[in-house]
Design an enzyme around this catalytic site. Structure first.
Site, PDB file in Angstrom:
ATOM      1  CG  ASP A   9      27.493  49.427  30.714  1.00  0.00           C
ATOM      2  OD1 ASP A   9      28.167  48.388  30.866  1.00  0.00           O
ATOM      3  OD2 ASP A   9      27.305  50.253  31.630  1.00  0.00           O
ATOM      4  CG  HIS A  43      31.280  46.519  27.760  1.00  0.00           C
ATOM      5  ND1 HIS A  43      30.119  45.790  27.936  1.00  0.00           N
ATOM      6  CD2 HIS A  43      31.103  47.684  28.455  1.00  0.00           C
ATOM      7  CE1 HIS A  43      29.287  46.469  28.715  1.00  0.00           C
ATOM      8  NE2 HIS A  43      29.860  47.609  29.028  1.00  0.00           N
TER       9      HIS A  43
END
Length: 322
Positions: free
Chosen positions: A102, A299
């Site tokens: 991320d 994610h």
């Protein structure tokens, strides 16, 4: 090999960072994203340490047990790269393999691009090397509207208060919820008149990879900053346009160390970065060892698929050592 994760604090660039560490050998730095902490790498410590590596995961500046500078402009990408380079030296090392997920991925990619003398190899999870074009927030507004989460985060105090009102609920929603429509990832957009968390209902049951103990661990660390629990991380987003200005001098610089890219097929980033754009971005990485795509993975890459991520990382580390 050290059998347990050790915790300590290290001061870098005037900021006190908490670090978690296990193992002995060549240094591997693990950089988390938003809204996470060292804990997001809990499944990577033991396997990498057992393979003969010194594994260190900091809470990056503004997060969890680390110090939270007050000024918004203290969270630029150059500050964050500076923290990584200083941390390598503070740990008594000369070089490291840098792995980021991320927001940690742009920090890892930028560190490799700007300081290849310190980086043996770089791995990005979820987020590919991003371009440094002018005024990216304007482009986001044009593509996704005023409610796009990165735009929503720009107003000081707004998302901060919403997320801090119930820290555990915020983590359950963001980590345990999802941004899928008809089984496909979608951008995170807040409709006009709605609040941020209205877009992600609290799940009736956490996914199998996330436990209440994980939520408790994150919430306890974030609670150290009280009503500003999420402010440090949100300030990273408030530097997006500033980062474009600061990094303009390095536009076109390639990442010339060996690299690995790992992403889930259900990751929201896929809705933001079309395949042709991804291919162009990865062309900036001439020594790309592998591009790993994980099916049925969202994610939170290394938490959702720890075995597959660990296998990819160990293969990459073996490649570097060879």
């Amino acid at each position: 090999m050290n059998d347990a994760i050790k915790h300590s604090h290290v001061e870098v660039n005037g900021v006190r960072l908490h670090v978690a560490e296990q193992g002995e050998g060549p240094l591997v730095l693990l950089l988390h994203g938003f809204p996470e902490s060292w804990h997001s790498w809990r499944h990577q410590f033991a396997p990498l340490a057992a393979a003969g590596y010194r594994v260190v995961a900091p809470d990056q500046r503004g997060y969890a047990r680390s110090e939270q500078p007050e000024r918004v402009d203290a969270y630029s990408l150059l500050h964050l790269v500076g923290d990584v380079t200083a941390l390598i030296g503070a740990l008594g090392e000369e070089r490291a393999v840098v792995v980021g997920h991320d927001w940690g991925a742009p920090v890892a990619w930028a560190t490799a691009a700007l300081r290849p003398d310190l980086v043996r190899g770089v791995a990005g999870l979820s987020v590919p090397p991003l371009p440094s074009g002018p005024r990216p927030l304007r482009e986001s507004r044009e593509n996704f509207g005023e409610g796009f989460y990165q735009i929503y985060f720009q107003e000081p105090g707004r998302a901060d208060a919403e997320l801090a009102a119930d820290v555990k609920s915020s983590f359950r929603r963001i980590l345990g919820g999802g941004l899928l429509r008809e089984g496909k990832p979608q951008p995170w957009v807040v409709p006009e008149g709605k609040a941020l968390l209205d877009t992600i209902p609290e799940p009736a049951q956490l996914p199998a990879w996330l436990t209440e103990a994980d939520i408790d661990a994150l919430a306890a660390d974030y609670a150290l900053h009280g009503e500003h629990a999420f402010t440090g991380g949100l300030n990273w987003y408030r530097n997006i346009d500033r980062n474009a200005e600061l990094m303009a001098a390095f536009d076109g610089v390639t990442i010339d160390v060996p690299a690995l890219y790992v992403a889930g097929e259900q990751d929201m980033v896929n809705a933001l970065v079309p395949p042709a754009v991804l291919a162009h971005l990865l062309s900036r990485v001439p020594k790309l060892h592998r591009h790993v795509r994980l099916p049925d993975t969202g994610h939170w890459t290394q938490q959702e698929r720890p075995a597959e991520v660990n296998e990819a990382l160990l293969d990459f580390l073996k490649h570097l050592d060879a």
